[in-house]
Design an enzyme around this catalytic site. Sequence first.
Site, PDB file in Angstrom:
ATOM      1  N   LEU A   2      62.887 -38.353 -91.388  1.00 46.18           N
ATOM      2  CA  LEU A   2      62.631 -39.562 -90.598  1.00 46.18           C
ATOM      3  C   LEU A   2      63.458 -40.756 -91.078  1.00 46.18           C
ATOM      4  O   LEU A   2      63.471 -41.798 -90.442  1.00 46.18           O
ATOM      5  CB  LEU A   2      61.138 -39.901 -90.601  1.00 46.18           C
ATOM      6  CG  LEU A   2      60.238 -38.871 -89.891  1.00 46.18           C
ATOM      7  CD1 LEU A   2      58.777 -39.294 -89.971  1.00 46.18           C
ATOM      8  CD2 LEU A   2      60.639 -38.671 -88.434  1.00 46.18           C
TER       9      LEU A   2
ATOM     10  N   ASN B 208      63.772 -36.968 -98.913  1.00 51.40           N
ATOM     11  CA  ASN B 208      65.093 -37.485 -99.325  1.00 51.40           C
ATOM     12  C   ASN B 208      65.430 -38.802 -98.632  1.00 51.40           C
ATOM     13  O   ASN B 208      66.440 -38.936 -97.963  1.00 51.40           O
ATOM     14  CB  ASN B 208      66.187 -36.436 -99.093  1.00 51.40           C
ATOM     15  CG  ASN B 208      66.317 -36.009 -97.652  1.00 51.40           C
ATOM     16  OD1 ASN B 208      65.387 -36.159 -96.866  1.00 51.40           O
ATOM     17  ND2 ASN B 208      67.477 -35.488 -97.291  1.00 51.40           N
TER      18      ASN B 208
ATOM     19  N   ASP C 128      64.078 -31.048-100.686  1.00 52.12           N
ATOM     20  CA  ASP C 128      64.975 -30.700 -99.576  1.00 52.12           C
ATOM     21  C   ASP C 128      66.125 -31.677 -99.412  1.00 52.12           C
ATOM     22  O   ASP C 128      65.975 -32.887 -99.551  1.00 52.12           O
ATOM     23  CB  ASP C 128      64.216 -30.606 -98.258  1.00 52.12           C
ATOM     24  CG  ASP C 128      65.121 -30.088 -97.149  1.00 52.12           C
ATOM     25  OD1 ASP C 128      65.568 -28.947 -97.263  1.00 52.12           O
ATOM     26  OD2 ASP C 128      65.421 -30.854 -96.215  1.00 52.12           O
TER      27      ASP C 128
ATOM     28  N   HIS D 159      64.536 -25.541-100.600  1.00 54.97           N
ATOM     29  CA  HIS D 159      65.852 -25.652 -99.944  1.00 54.97           C
ATOM     30  C   HIS D 159      66.752 -24.736-100.773  1.00 54.97           C
ATOM     31  O   HIS D 159      67.202 -25.100-101.851  1.00 54.97           O
ATOM     32  CB  HIS D 159      66.322 -27.107 -99.979  1.00 54.97           C
ATOM     33  CG  HIS D 159      67.780 -27.303 -99.652  1.00 54.97           C
ATOM     34  ND1 HIS D 159      68.209 -27.936 -98.516  1.00 54.97           N
ATOM     35  CD2 HIS D 159      68.903 -26.959-100.322  1.00 54.97           C
ATOM     36  CE1 HIS D 159      69.537 -27.964 -98.501  1.00 54.97           C
ATOM     37  NE2 HIS D 159      69.988 -27.386 -99.590  1.00 54.97           N
TER      38      HIS D 159
ATOM     39  N   HIS E 192      64.482 -23.440 -93.683  1.00 53.38           N
ATOM     40  CA  HIS E 192      65.692 -23.123 -92.905  1.00 53.38           C
ATOM     41  C   HIS E 192      66.432 -21.836 -93.306  1.00 53.38           C
ATOM     42  O   HIS E 192      67.574 -21.860 -93.754  1.00 53.38           O
ATOM     43  CB  HIS E 192      66.674 -24.294 -92.853  1.00 53.38           C
ATOM     44  CG  HIS E 192      66.884 -25.077 -94.124  1.00 53.38           C
ATOM     45  ND1 HIS E 192      67.331 -24.499 -95.271  1.00 53.38           N
ATOM     46  CD2 HIS E 192      66.728 -26.393 -94.394  1.00 53.38           C
ATOM     47  CE1 HIS E 192      67.435 -25.444 -96.198  1.00 53.38           C
ATOM     48  NE2 HIS E 192      67.073 -26.593 -95.686  1.00 53.38           N
TER      49      HIS E 192
ATOM     50  N   ASP F  13      64.286 -29.150 -88.733  1.00 50.02           N
ATOM     51  CA  ASP F  13      65.182 -29.803 -89.693  1.00 50.02           C
ATOM     52  C   ASP F  13      65.883 -30.992 -89.025  1.00 50.02           C
ATOM     53  O   ASP F  13      67.067 -31.243 -89.245  1.00 50.02           O
ATOM     54  CB  ASP F  13      66.212 -28.812 -90.265  1.00 50.02           C
ATOM     55  CG  ASP F  13      66.860 -29.333 -91.554  1.00 50.02           C
ATOM     56  OD1 ASP F  13      66.481 -30.433 -92.014  1.00 50.02           O
ATOM     57  OD2 ASP F  13      67.742 -28.638 -92.097  1.00 50.02           O
TER      58      ASP F  13
ATOM     59  N   HIS G  52      71.780 -38.651 -87.801  1.00 50.64           N
ATOM     60  CA  HIS G  52      72.897 -39.369 -88.420  1.00 50.64           C
ATOM     61  C   HIS G  52      73.543 -40.235 -87.359  1.00 50.64           C
ATOM     62  O   HIS G  52      73.588 -39.858 -86.188  1.00 50.64           O
ATOM     63  CB  HIS G  52      73.943 -38.384 -88.968  1.00 50.64           C
ATOM     64  CG  HIS G  52      73.488 -37.631 -90.175  1.00 50.64           C
ATOM     65  ND1 HIS G  52      73.244 -38.231 -91.383  1.00 50.64           N
ATOM     66  CD2 HIS G  52      73.224 -36.317 -90.357  1.00 50.64           C
ATOM     67  CE1 HIS G  52      72.852 -37.323 -92.257  1.00 50.64           C
ATOM     68  NE2 HIS G  52      72.816 -36.143 -91.659  1.00 50.64           N
TER      69      HIS G  52
HETATM   70 ZN   LIG Z   1      67.294 -28.386 -96.517  1.00 48.41          ZN
END
Ligand SMILES: [Zn+2]
Lengths: 308, 437
Positions: free
Chosen positions: B66, B97, B155, B182, B235, B308, B312
């Site tokens: 987010l 992150n 992640d 991850h 993922h 996921d 950007h």
């Molecule tokens: Zn990841």
Amino acid sequence: MKCLNARHILGISTLSPGEISLILDTAESLKEILDRPIKKVPLLRGKTVVHLFFEPSTRTRLSFELAAKRLGADTLGISAGASSVKKGETLIDTARNIEAMRPDVIVIRHPYSGTPHLLTKYISSTVINAGDGINEHPSQALLDAFTVREHLGHIKGLKIAILGDIAHSRVAHSDILAFTKMGAEVVVSGPATLLPPRQTEVLGARVALRVEEALEDADAIIALRIQRERQGRSLVPSKREYARFFGLGPEKVRLARPGVLIMHPGPINRGVEMAPEVADGPYSVILDQVTNGVAVRMALLALLFKKS
Amino acid sequence: MMRPLLFTNARIIDPSQDWDFSGELLVKDGVIGAAGQSLEAPQDARVIDLEGKWLVPGLIDMHVHLREPGEEYKETIETGTAAAVAGGFTAVACMPNTRPVNDSAGVTQFILEKARRAAKARVFPIAAITLGQKGEQLTEFGDLLSAGAVAFSDDGLPVRNARVMRHALEYVRNFDALIISHSEEPELSRGGLMNEGRVSVSLGLKGIPAAAEEVAVFRDVALAELTGGRLHIAHVSTRGSVEIVRRAKARGVAITAETAPHYFSLTEEAVIGYNTSAKMYPPLRTEEDRMAIIEGLKDGTIDAIATDHAPHSVIEKECEFQLAANGIIGLETSVALSLNLVRSGYISASQLIRCMSSSPSRILGVPGGSLATGDPADISIIDPEVVFTLTRESLHSMSHNSPFLGETLQGKAILTLIDGRPVYDPEGNCSHPPGQQ
Ligand SMILES: [Zn+2]
């Protein structure tokens, strides 16, 4: 065929065999200019060619500049290095600023693959790829093809051996594409750390794990520059080991056809990928490659303008 | 109080109840009143005829970014949750992150407060495994869980040090919580820009071998087996990873896995032309991998579909491929892409809803994923037939880095309810809010 369909020279991958032949034929007729007392024809008078180099280069840049000058173009060189990037300007902004000064051709070399392709989406000048990352170096492959054709009369049916770093070499990629498109058999070899993993074929070239197998009956051998500093220590144990098992010494040359052409895109690490007596030997056409580079780049510029 | 809602002519699919039938569902006082056939509508109920559209438990996306706090120019909790509800999601679990990293109760509380104010989808924060995602010191798992975190992951980055991962999987057992891996061996992926293979050679882009993922999946499975800690693999993108998870499950290891819609919809070929909208980690793989992912969803090896969602801005995407950021947005395309699996006959509608709702709820241990009487009325209404073109203007996300931009897609959410309250209702099905006569 009289004109190129391509508006840009982005790679051999986007040229047809007919276009490659046309470029080689044109280079042949232009090469004669280089031996005249006054080495200039006005084909590109009033045109501006910008050389935008984001990587250090001496010979490719000099060769492109000479080619443009021989055809009467105005040339500008910009060694951008990482400097504009450091100032925070994006590549697209740099290119747009140069474009605003209305050049006709941008010759670009860049450490990242696909950058010339990106430029064509944002600017309207003609773009020539002078080497992008580990992708392509089309003018080098064209001058290599020209050199082989000049010496052996044809390309079709020949066996071309390429030795060295196949996985990270734009010269290897473009050479493989050019020679296979022109009907030659291409065999590549080198340390397996520098070959695509587990592949028996790369871009249409056969992969030989034994160098001797690649060299056997070869009509031309292209040895590539080994750059251990770039490629990391775990890829090649030492220069000494490389020279012994993968370097081109006189005994390996004897496996090829008599009169085999010895080629190198330069600069040579003498004693590593090629023994000095091979580089300077009777079969070496390494300096012819340099001369032919100017002729081929003249041909590219002339043909791109012939179209427009 | 809200007026009761009675949905009629609905295809009601709820794998947690083993339901897939045509009927009616009543929402009353923010919870599920009843589901069945020939329900009697309360006198004041608003009756909405769904004409055969799907009524399913609110979808849950257990893997989104987010970007808030820190990168609000890409996405905020408000725009991200708006994109979620527009995509049919009533809940999302957001990765840590951010800047700062969600490695302390303060950041977790900030995220929850922003989500409360946005009042769109429910937000379940996933906290970092290690401080600053540096891979060294464990975060305060207990404190973070009491602040509202639901799981732990670094992640965006792998936990490089196997000993640290071991300790995370051990310590998480004290709280019966979950570690989300991850899976990436950074020494094998270093410098890589796309899947290693035929296409990377022809584009001259440095490759990331499938082994970079598989080595890490294998390591973390072995550590889960050693410690007994609950592990979820994020993922999954390769055939080899599916096989490792399949075998681990057969041995009874406490492990679950997710994949993302792009891994069963696209292959490495999407990168051709140096298309930065197809750049992500893990990278798009081969057709063989794509089919193995579908097989994994079919046989239950892969439990969940998570997007996921990685927004950007153009700054990170309209540039050299080498410099472009990894990731694509996914919240508003997941339903359409996932429905392709049902349309192609790979999985049933019920399997799809399990992957997108009941399994994520079970894995994360969060409410939702069920339409049982008395459950909160978190509901997605999906029109599986509607055809639409994905445009920048149609997106609720602040970013539009999607390889599907300009594509024609089929199937989307048309109404999303949380606690019986419409949070996405573009057709105005519930447009006269309760209490206003
Ligand atoms: Zn990841």
